[in-house]
Design an enzyme around this catalytic site. Structure first.
Site, PDB file in Angstrom:
ATOM      1  N   HIS A  15     106.244 -46.147 -48.178  1.00  0.00           N
ATOM      2  CA  HIS A  15     106.427 -44.727 -48.469  1.00  0.00           C
ATOM      3  C   HIS A  15     106.419 -44.533 -49.983  1.00  0.00           C
ATOM      4  O   HIS A  15     106.300 -45.483 -50.743  1.00  0.00           O
ATOM      5  CB  HIS A  15     107.735 -44.193 -47.860  1.00  0.00           C
ATOM      6  CG  HIS A  15     108.982 -44.610 -48.580  1.00  0.00           C
ATOM      7  ND1 HIS A  15     110.091 -43.805 -48.685  1.00  0.00           N
ATOM      8  CD2 HIS A  15     109.331 -45.755 -49.230  1.00  0.00           C
ATOM      9  CE1 HIS A  15     111.047 -44.423 -49.351  1.00  0.00           C
ATOM     10  NE2 HIS A  15     110.613 -45.607 -49.694  1.00  0.00           N
ATOM     11  N   CYS A  24     110.857 -45.156 -57.321  1.00  0.00           N
ATOM     12  CA  CYS A  24     110.634 -44.794 -55.920  1.00  0.00           C
ATOM     13  C   CYS A  24     109.531 -43.742 -55.763  1.00  0.00           C
ATOM     14  O   CYS A  24     109.086 -43.470 -54.655  1.00  0.00           O
ATOM     15  CB  CYS A  24     111.918 -44.331 -55.258  1.00  0.00           C
ATOM     16  SG  CYS A  24     113.062 -45.698 -54.964  1.00  0.00           S
ATOM     17  N   HIS A  28     105.356 -47.959 -52.432  1.00  0.00           N
ATOM     18  CA  HIS A  28     106.121 -49.183 -52.195  1.00  0.00           C
ATOM     19  C   HIS A  28     106.563 -49.212 -50.738  1.00  0.00           C
ATOM     20  O   HIS A  28     106.274 -48.302 -49.976  1.00  0.00           O
ATOM     21  CB  HIS A  28     107.337 -49.276 -53.135  1.00  0.00           C
ATOM     22  CG  HIS A  28     108.394 -48.266 -52.880  1.00  0.00           C
ATOM     23  ND1 HIS A  28     108.259 -46.928 -53.201  1.00  0.00           N
ATOM     24  CD2 HIS A  28     109.613 -48.386 -52.301  1.00  0.00           C
ATOM     25  CE1 HIS A  28     109.349 -46.277 -52.858  1.00  0.00           C
ATOM     26  NE2 HIS A  28     110.191 -47.139 -52.294  1.00  0.00           N
ATOM     27  N   HIS A  30     109.558 -51.095 -47.651  1.00  0.00           N
ATOM     28  CA  HIS A  30     110.842 -51.725 -47.374  1.00  0.00           C
ATOM     29  C   HIS A  30     110.780 -52.452 -46.037  1.00  0.00           C
ATOM     30  O   HIS A  30     109.996 -52.098 -45.157  1.00  0.00           O
ATOM     31  CB  HIS A  30     111.959 -50.678 -47.277  1.00  0.00           C
ATOM     32  CG  HIS A  30     112.160 -49.887 -48.515  1.00  0.00           C
ATOM     33  ND1 HIS A  30     112.813 -50.380 -49.619  1.00  0.00           N
ATOM     34  CD2 HIS A  30     111.788 -48.619 -48.846  1.00  0.00           C
ATOM     35  CE1 HIS A  30     112.838 -49.461 -50.564  1.00  0.00           C
ATOM     36  NE2 HIS A  30     112.218 -48.379 -50.120  1.00  0.00           N
ATOM     37  N   HIS A  69     104.740 -51.090 -39.916  1.00  0.00           N
ATOM     38  CA  HIS A  69     103.515 -51.435 -40.641  1.00  0.00           C
ATOM     39  C   HIS A  69     102.611 -50.223 -40.859  1.00  0.00           C
ATOM     40  O   HIS A  69     101.386 -50.313 -40.800  1.00  0.00           O
ATOM     41  CB  HIS A  69     102.772 -52.588 -39.958  1.00  0.00           C
ATOM     42  CG  HIS A  69     103.430 -53.896 -40.216  1.00  0.00           C
ATOM     43  ND1 HIS A  69     104.533 -54.312 -39.499  1.00  0.00           N
ATOM     44  CD2 HIS A  69     103.186 -54.863 -41.119  1.00  0.00           C
ATOM     45  CE1 HIS A  69     104.922 -55.488 -39.948  1.00  0.00           C
ATOM     46  NE2 HIS A  69     104.130 -55.851 -40.947  1.00  0.00           N
ATOM     47  N   GLU A 130     117.552 -49.310 -46.240  1.00  0.00           N
ATOM     48  CA  GLU A 130     116.326 -49.570 -46.996  1.00  0.00           C
ATOM     49  C   GLU A 130     116.312 -51.012 -47.484  1.00  0.00           C
ATOM     50  O   GLU A 130     115.277 -51.651 -47.513  1.00  0.00           O
ATOM     51  CB  GLU A 130     116.249 -48.643 -48.212  1.00  0.00           C
ATOM     52  CG  GLU A 130     115.544 -47.378 -47.966  1.00  0.00           C
ATOM     53  CD  GLU A 130     115.185 -46.658 -49.258  1.00  0.00           C
ATOM     54  OE1 GLU A 130     115.342 -47.204 -50.367  1.00  0.00           O
ATOM     55  OE2 GLU A 130     114.717 -45.520 -49.143  1.00  0.00           O
TER      56      GLU A 130
END
Length: 140
Positions: A15, A24, A28, A30, A69, A130
C-alpha cells in the site's frame, strides 16, 4: 459475561498512504497480522461462540482471496492509473486511504457483516498489526 472467539491470519500486502508526511507515502508493504474477535448473543449447543474453522473459512479466507499479495490503492490516489496500467492483476482499488485504521474499519463494518450474516455472530473487534511493534484496534 461476554465471551469472544478470536483467530488471526497473516497476509502480505502492499500500500501507500496518500498525504503521509514521511516514508509511508512511498510504495511499500507489510506482513500484516489481522486478528478477528467474534461474539455471539449466546453460545451454541456445543458451548462455543463459533467454531474457529468458520472464522478461518469466512474472514481469513476473504483476506487470502482479496488482499493477500495484492497492492491496496485508494481510488483517489494520483498514482492509481499508472500503477494499475503496470500491474492490473495485483491492484485492489479501495474507497479509503489504506491506513491500518481504515483497513480495520472496512473489515469490521463492510466485510464481516456480509460474511457472518447467517451465523448469529458479529465481528466486534479487528486488530491490524502492520509490524510487530505497530498495531491498530478497531471495535464496535
Amino acid at each position: 459475561m461476554k465471551i469472544f472467539a478470536e483467530r488471526y491470519h497473516d497476509i502480505s500486502c502492499g500500500h501507500r498512504v496518500v498525504g503521509h508526511e514521511n516514508k509511508c507515502s512511498h510504495l511499500h508493504g507489510h506482513n500484516y497480522r489481522i486478528h478477528f474477535s467474534v461474539m455471539a448473543e449466546q453460545l451454541d449447543n456445543v458451548g462455543r461462540v463459533m467454531d474457529f474453522s468458520i472464522i478461518k473459512s469466512t474472514l481469513c479466507q476473504w483476506l487470502e482471496d482479496n488482499f493477500d499479495h495484492k497492492f491496496l490503492m485508494w481510488e483517489k490516489d494520483p498514482y492509481l492509473a499508472t500503477l494499475k496500467a503496470l500491474s492490473p492483476e495485483s491492484m485492489v482499488v479501495v474507497s479509503f486511504n489504506p491506513t491500518s485504521e481504515n483497513i480495520g474499519a472496512y473489515l469490521l463494518n463492510e466485510v464481516a457483516p456480509k460474511l457472518l450474516k447467517d451465523t448469529g455472530c458479529t465481528l466486534v473487534k479487528c486488530v491490524v498489526e502492520e509490524t510487530r511493534k505497530c498495531k491498530v484496534e478497531v471495535s464496535l
